[in-house]
Design a protein around this motif. Sequence first.
Motif, short mmCIF file in Angstrom:
data_model
loop_
_atom_site.label_atom_id
_atom_site.label_comp_id
_atom_site.label_asym_id
_atom_site.label_seq_id
_atom_site.Cartn_x
_atom_site.Cartn_y
_atom_site.Cartn_z
N THR A 1 0.83 -1.21 0.00
CA THR A 1 0.00 0.00 0.00
C THR A 1 0.86 1.26 0.00
OG1 THR A 1 -1.61 -1.26 1.29
CG2 THR A 1 -1.95 1.12 1.12
N ALA A 2 1.87 1.31 0.85
CA ALA A 2 2.73 2.50 0.95
C ALA A 2 3.66 2.65 -0.25
CB ALA A 2 3.55 2.43 2.24
N PHE A 3 3.82 1.58 -1.02
CA PHE A 3 4.76 1.59 -2.15
C PHE A 3 4.08 1.91 -3.48
CE2 PHE A 3 7.33 -0.87 -5.33
CZ PHE A 3 8.48 -0.10 -5.25
N LEU A 4 2.75 1.97 -3.50
CA LEU A 4 2.02 2.14 -4.76
C LEU A 4 2.52 3.32 -5.58
CD1 LEU A 4 -1.69 1.40 -3.76
CD2 LEU A 4 -0.15 -0.01 -5.13
N GLU A 5 2.67 4.47 -4.96
CA GLU A 5 3.07 5.67 -5.69
C GLU A 5 4.54 5.67 -6.08
OE1 GLU A 5 1.78 9.21 -3.69
OE2 GLU A 5 -0.28 8.52 -3.58
N GLU A 6 5.35 4.86 -5.40
CA GLU A 6 6.78 4.81 -5.66
C GLU A 6 7.15 3.78 -6.73
OE1 GLU A 6 9.05 4.36 -2.03
OE2 GLU A 6 7.41 5.29 -0.92
N PRO B 1 8.12 2.01 -9.85
CA PRO B 1 8.56 2.55 -11.13
C PRO B 1 7.64 2.20 -12.30
CG PRO B 1 10.40 1.53 -9.99
CD PRO B 1 9.17 1.20 -9.21
N GLY B 2 6.97 1.09 -12.21
CA GLY B 2 6.06 0.67 -13.29
C GLY B 2 4.67 1.24 -13.16
N GLY B 3 4.45 2.04 -12.12
CA GLY B 3 3.12 2.62 -11.91
C GLY B 3 2.30 1.79 -10.94
N GLU C 1 8.40 -12.28 -11.82
CA GLU C 1 9.57 -12.93 -12.43
C GLU C 1 9.68 -12.61 -13.91
OE1 GLU C 1 11.95 -14.07 -10.76
OE2 GLU C 1 10.95 -14.20 -8.84
N ASP C 2 8.55 -12.50 -14.61
CA ASP C 2 8.57 -12.20 -16.04
C ASP C 2 9.18 -10.84 -16.33
OD1 ASP C 2 7.48 -14.62 -16.68
OD2 ASP C 2 5.46 -13.86 -17.10
N VAL C 3 8.97 -9.89 -15.43
CA VAL C 3 9.49 -8.54 -15.63
C VAL C 3 11.00 -8.52 -15.49
CG1 VAL C 3 9.52 -6.21 -14.63
CG2 VAL C 3 7.36 -7.40 -14.97
N GLY C 4 11.54 -9.40 -14.68
CA GLY C 4 12.99 -9.44 -14.49
C GLY C 4 13.47 -8.33 -13.58
N HIS C 5 12.93 -8.26 -12.38
CA HIS C 5 13.31 -7.22 -11.43
C HIS C 5 14.78 -7.32 -11.03
CE1 HIS C 5 8.93 -6.89 -10.97
NE2 HIS C 5 9.19 -5.66 -10.57
N ASP D 1 18.29 -5.00 -6.59
CA ASP D 1 17.88 -3.92 -5.69
C ASP D 1 16.37 -3.97 -5.42
OD1 ASP D 1 20.46 -2.98 -5.48
OD2 ASP D 1 20.20 -1.42 -7.01
N ALA D 2 15.61 -4.22 -6.48
CA ALA D 2 14.15 -4.32 -6.33
C ALA D 2 13.78 -5.50 -5.45
CB ALA D 2 13.49 -4.45 -7.70
N ARG D 3 14.50 -6.60 -5.60
CA ARG D 3 14.23 -7.78 -4.77
C ARG D 3 14.55 -7.51 -3.30
NH1 ARG D 3 13.24 -12.24 -7.93
NH2 ARG D 3 13.65 -11.89 -10.14
N GLU D 4 15.65 -6.80 -3.07
CA GLU D 4 16.00 -6.44 -1.69
C GLU D 4 14.97 -5.49 -1.10
OE1 GLU D 4 18.37 -7.45 0.58
OE2 GLU D 4 18.63 -9.01 -0.94
N LEU D 5 14.55 -4.50 -1.87
CA LEU D 5 13.55 -3.55 -1.41
C LEU D 5 12.23 -4.25 -1.09
CD1 LEU D 5 12.65 -0.62 -0.89
CD2 LEU D 5 12.04 -0.50 -3.33
#
Length: 134
Positions: free
Chosen positions: A38-43, A45-47, A64-68, A71-75
Amino acid sequence: MAEQLDATARYYTLEEIRKHNHSKSTWLILHHKVYDLTAFLEEHPGGEEVLREQAGGDATENFEDVGHSSDARELSKTYIIGEVHPDDRSKITKPAETLITTVDSNSSWWTNWVIPAISALAVAVMYHLYTAED
């Protein structure tokens, strides 16, 4: 229940998770872990629409398809609130099997060479007959 539940982990049923499918409470599942984004919605990068489409359900395949990035996985770990209850894990719908098929290597020479060669020969014969009438 045959397996012992981890006393420190918070478990959520699929029914509970499905209720959190709107902008005021956006939960989703990645690899049997439950995330409150919920708190991450606006942050994101993909909208936020991308997350809201998956809200209340399993987003593992799409994630997984997007290939994050790593850093994204850690976040993403900072948004984990629990896990899918072990009894509900088997209820998560598996993605449909892909329709990609492979051609048997023994038959590939037939489809790749012989059929086009015969087609080209037929066109050449028809062209020869057409031009020979003149």
